[in-house]
Design a protein around this motif. Structure first.
Motif, PDB file in Angstrom:
ATOM      1  N   UNK A  88       0.844  -1.160  -0.029  1.00  0.00           N
ATOM      2  CA  UNK A  88      -0.106   0.018  -0.124  1.00  0.00           C
ATOM      3  C   UNK A  88       0.887   1.164   0.000  1.00  0.00           C
ATOM      4  N   UNK A  89       0.630   2.147  -0.911  1.00  0.00           N
ATOM      5  CA  UNK A  89       1.173   3.313  -0.970  1.00  0.00           C
ATOM      6  C   UNK A  89       0.291   4.590  -1.023  1.00  0.00           C
ATOM      7  N   UNK A 139       3.804  -0.140   3.494  1.00  0.00           N
ATOM      8  CA  UNK A 139       4.161  -1.479   3.886  1.00  0.00           C
ATOM      9  C   UNK A 139       3.131  -2.353   3.303  1.00  0.00           C
ATOM     10  N   UNK A 140       3.337  -3.627   3.975  1.00  0.00           N
ATOM     11  CA  UNK A 140       2.476  -4.476   3.337  1.00  0.00           C
ATOM     12  C   UNK A 140       1.163  -4.827   4.386  1.00  0.00           C
ATOM     13  N   UNK A 141      -0.134  -4.363   3.756  1.00  0.00           N
ATOM     14  CA  UNK A 141      -1.402  -4.586   4.774  1.00  0.00           C
ATOM     15  C   UNK A 141      -1.701  -5.881   4.825  1.00  0.00           C
ATOM     16  N   UNK A 142      -1.366  -6.836   3.969  1.00  0.00           N
ATOM     17  CA  UNK A 142      -2.104  -8.130   3.708  1.00  0.00           C
ATOM     18  C   UNK A 142      -1.080  -9.107   2.891  1.00  0.00           C
ATOM     19  N   UNK A 143      -1.078 -10.493   3.308  1.00  0.00           N
ATOM     20  CA  UNK A 143      -0.272 -11.420   2.402  1.00  0.00           C
ATOM     21  C   UNK A 143      -1.394 -12.521   2.346  1.00  0.00           C
ATOM     22  N   UNK A 151      -7.173   2.411   6.187  1.00  0.00           N
ATOM     23  CA  UNK A 151      -6.755   2.154   4.843  1.00  0.00           C
ATOM     24  C   UNK A 151      -5.518   1.256   4.796  1.00  0.00           C
ATOM     25  N   UNK A 152      -4.537   1.406   5.585  1.00  0.00           N
ATOM     26  CA  UNK A 152      -3.351   0.900   5.645  1.00  0.00           C
ATOM     27  C   UNK A 152      -3.181  -0.313   6.263  1.00  0.00           C
ATOM     28  N   UNK A 153      -4.325  -0.807   6.685  1.00  0.00           N
ATOM     29  CA  UNK A 153      -4.264  -2.379   7.399  1.00  0.00           C
ATOM     30  C   UNK A 153      -4.033  -2.147   8.821  1.00  0.00           C
ATOM     31  N   UNK A 154      -3.552  -3.192   9.400  1.00  0.00           N
ATOM     32  CA  UNK A 154      -3.760  -4.773   8.943  1.00  0.00           C
ATOM     33  C   UNK A 154      -5.039  -5.165   8.605  1.00  0.00           C
ATOM     34  N   UNK A 155      -5.133  -5.903   7.587  1.00  0.00           N
ATOM     35  CA  UNK A 155      -6.377  -6.571   7.121  1.00  0.00           C
ATOM     36  C   UNK A 155      -6.561  -7.838   7.582  1.00  0.00           C
ATOM     37  N   UNK A 156      -8.022  -8.298   7.926  1.00  0.00           N
ATOM     38  CA  UNK A 156      -7.950  -9.712   8.468  1.00  0.00           C
ATOM     39  C   UNK A 156      -8.974 -10.438   7.826  1.00  0.00           C
ATOM     40  N   UNK A 157      -8.919 -11.728   7.705  1.00  0.00           N
ATOM     41  CA  UNK A 157     -10.016 -12.487   6.912  1.00  0.00           C
ATOM     42  C   UNK A 157     -10.974 -12.941   8.043  1.00  0.00           C
ATOM     43  N   UNK A 158     -12.241 -12.389   7.948  1.00  0.00           N
ATOM     44  CA  UNK A 158     -13.367 -12.465   9.181  1.00  0.00           C
ATOM     45  C   UNK A 158     -14.171 -13.617   8.770  1.00  0.00           C
ATOM     46  N   UNK A 159     -14.140 -14.056   7.478  1.00  0.00           N
ATOM     47  CA  UNK A 159     -15.135 -15.208   7.192  1.00  0.00           C
ATOM     48  C   UNK A 159     -14.460 -16.688   7.049  1.00  0.00           C
ATOM     49  N   UNK A 160     -13.136 -16.554   7.116  1.00  0.00           N
ATOM     50  CA  UNK A 160     -12.339 -17.933   7.075  1.00  0.00           C
ATOM     51  C   UNK A 160     -12.458 -18.909   5.777  1.00  0.00           C
ATOM     52  N   UNK A 161     -13.028 -18.420   4.898  1.00  0.00           N
ATOM     53  CA  UNK A 161     -13.204 -19.143   3.692  1.00  0.00           C
ATOM     54  C   UNK A 161     -13.221 -18.254   2.384  1.00  0.00           C
ATOM     55  N   UNK A 162     -13.418 -18.657   1.322  1.00  0.00           N
ATOM     56  CA  UNK A 162     -13.601 -17.881   0.128  1.00  0.00           C
ATOM     57  C   UNK A 162     -14.866 -17.113  -0.065  1.00  0.00           C
ATOM     58  N   UNK A 163     -14.876 -15.932  -0.381  1.00  0.00           N
ATOM     59  CA  UNK A 163     -15.950 -15.378  -0.517  1.00  0.00           C
ATOM     60  C   UNK A 163     -16.853 -15.862  -1.827  1.00  0.00           C
ATOM     61  N   UNK A 201       4.688   1.957  11.414  1.00  0.00           N
ATOM     62  CA  UNK A 201       4.833   2.252  10.087  1.00  0.00           C
ATOM     63  C   UNK A 201       6.221   1.608   9.244  1.00  0.00           C
ATOM     64  N   UNK A 202       6.905   2.254   8.460  1.00  0.00           N
ATOM     65  CA  UNK A 202       7.999   1.749   7.805  1.00  0.00           C
ATOM     66  C   UNK A 202       9.212   2.790   8.199  1.00  0.00           C
TER      67      UNK A 202
END
Length: 524
Positions: free
Chosen positions: A69-70, A82-86, A132-144, A350-351
């Protein structure tokens, strides 16, 4: 990429001249390879989310493990968030962090990304963040959502009536209607008819239309746009329009020809501060190419009927929107162009800029010094002997207006403030932070700030209320404990560095305590 980026400095030769209008530099990121740009405007900032092409390929194919994210407020200087998600953030995925898009709704941010599930096939996942810069989390634990194959390149738009749509796919184009929660959908997956009237006639017979992948869906005025990477390979960018969010679509032609040393391309479109911008990627950096891509941006104007003009790739990019204020704290990883440096996560959040060697530099575009600067402060750290930050105007060898000496601090994440005097920095210039010193890595760099000439500083006043009291004592204590990293007063180093050694530390804390207790008459 470190040695590669030193060669990349050749691409910035145009920046050594001072034009009437300051322009950005393309590619907008040089510290690593980025791809598949997805811009998002939030408040007064343009964010761009990208994929990350790893330097080392696995099986000579796309090797992408995280997203980056920039952000920019002027479309010329971009801050590395940095990286908000992998891909590892998704327990059900085993890799392939390809092109995604982030959108905001009701104060939350939703990042839609394609992944390869552990049980095979392809799928679209969604992760959520409060920032907007995260971190982001998978709240559903499966594919959308998943059709089993070709589930890549999601794009999301929330229509005026509140209905959100998710499009995606290669070689097919699909969509679903997202629910208000943005992490589920209603109804069935719809496959969009790919006709030549809708998506153009292909010059080869490998597919029925020019649609390849990478859709970018949005609405402008009363017209819906589907911008996409078009074939055959090597890709160009085409688009179609519709009067409704689900079609029927009418092919409108080519936006960006096949250019740029990459066999793929990926569009993103955004309006920001009254201008329209077109994001894409190419292989412009040294050692760049189809698997080592770089994000770029161009400014454009729609035709009067809402159609696109032809947009070509450039190395200059768009005009800068406004100028950068040097008298507020600026992250060191806010960069228009650089040579040699890298970034890494910072212990203070941050970075930070890292792996700095002799001769490396950072260019910051269009810095407005006004009537003049008096001093410069840098937040730095070093486990080696340190080095210098030379402050130069308009080129790496331009006018020297100050030199900030950095010494060993006790560790690469042991941070101190260093201050130097500045003379001759007036008006608008490109600022070059040039790093000099001995061999090996010199120091790390977190943030910087100039102080205006002519400012009157009350020594010991850290909150700017023109008095020295217990509030200032509490602020310094928080600073030394790492609770805060800056003081409210503009000339904070001058106000808090009582023994004039360029660092605010425990010695200054003891002196402030003695002054407040009346043990010493002044802090001067």
């Amino acid at each position: 990429m470190k040695k590669v980026r030193k060669i990349a400095a050749l691409l910035s030769a145009i920046s050594l001249f001072v034009p009437t209008v300051s322009y950005a530099d393309n590619p907008i990121v040089q510290t690593l390879f980025t791809a598949d740009p997805a811009p998002m405007v939030y408040k007064d900032t343009c964010y761009v989310y990208t994929g990350h092409d790893e330097d080392k390929l696995v099986n000579n194919f796309f090797t992408m493990n995280d997203w980056r994210c920039y952000s920019s407020t002027d479309m010329a200087n971009w801050t590395d968030n940095g990286s908000p998600l992998s891909y590892s953030s998704f327990s059900w995925a085993k890799g392939d962090a390809w092109a995604g898009q982030c959108v905001q709704r009701n104060g939350k941010f939703y990042y839609y990304v394609p992944l390869t599930p552990k049980n095979g096939g392809t799928a679209i996942g969604v992760a959520v963040s409060d920032s907007p810069t995260g971190p982001f989390k998978d709240l559903i634990g499966k594919p959308l959502v998943s059709t089993g194959s070709g589930d890549i390149d999601p794009t999301v738009y929330i229509d005026d009536d509140g209905q959100a749509y998710l499009y995606w796919g290669n070689p097919n184009l699909y969509y679903v209607k997202l629910n208000q929660d943005m992490i589920s959908y209603s109804g069935s997956i719809v496959k969009v008819p790919l006709t030549t009237a809708s998506f153009g006639t292909r010059s080869k017979t490998d597919r029925p239309t020019t649609y390849e992948e990478g859709p970018w869906f949005y609405k402008r005025n009363s017209l819906y746009y589907m911008v996409f990477a078009a074939g055959p390979i090597s890709e160009h960018i085409g688009y179609s329009t519709s009067t409704g969010p689900t079609g029927p679509w009418t092919y409108r032609g080519k936006i960006m020809p096949t250019q740029g040393s990459s066999f793929t391309n990926h569009p993103g479109v955004a309006d920001f501060k009254g201008n329209s911008y077109f994001f894409y990627h190419n292989g412009a950096l040294p050692d760049g190419g189809g698997y080592h891509r770089s994000v770029c941006v161009e400014q454009f104007k729609y035709n009067s009927d809402g159609t696109f003009p032809t947009i070509n790739m450039t190395t200059t990019g768009p005009a800068q929107v406004g100028n950068l204020n040097p008298y507020v704290k600026t992250e060191a990883e806010t960069i228009c162009w650089e040579s040699g440096i890298e970034t890494e996560p910072c212990s203070e959040g941050g970075m930070n800029v890292a792996f700095i060697e002799n001769g490396d530099y950072i260019k910051v575009k269009g810095v407005d010094f006004g009537t003049g600067a008096a001093s410069f402060t840098a937040r730095v750290s070093s486990a080696n002997s340190g080095g210098n930050i030379e402050l130069r105007l308009d080129s790496p060898t331009g006018k020297l207006v100050g030199t900030c000496a950095v010494k060993e601090t006790g560790g690469w994440q042991t941070w101190v403030d260093k201050t130097c005097t500045v003379s001759g920095a007036e008006g608008i210039h490109d600022l070059y932070l040039k790093f000099t010193g001995g061999s090996g890595y010199l120091f790390n760099f977190n943030w910087w700030k100039f102080t205006k000439a002519g400012n009157t500083t009350v020594i010991g006043d850290l909150n700017g209320d023109n008095s020295v009291d217990s509030t200032d004592y509490a602020l310094m204590k928080k600073y030394l404990l790492g609770i805060i990293t800056d003081f409210p007063v503009e000339n904070d180093i001058e106000a808090g560095d009582f023994n004039k050694d360029g660092v605010i530390d425990s010695i200054d804390f003891v002196l402030l305590k003695k002054y407040l207790l009346g043990t010493i008459p002044s802090l001067d």
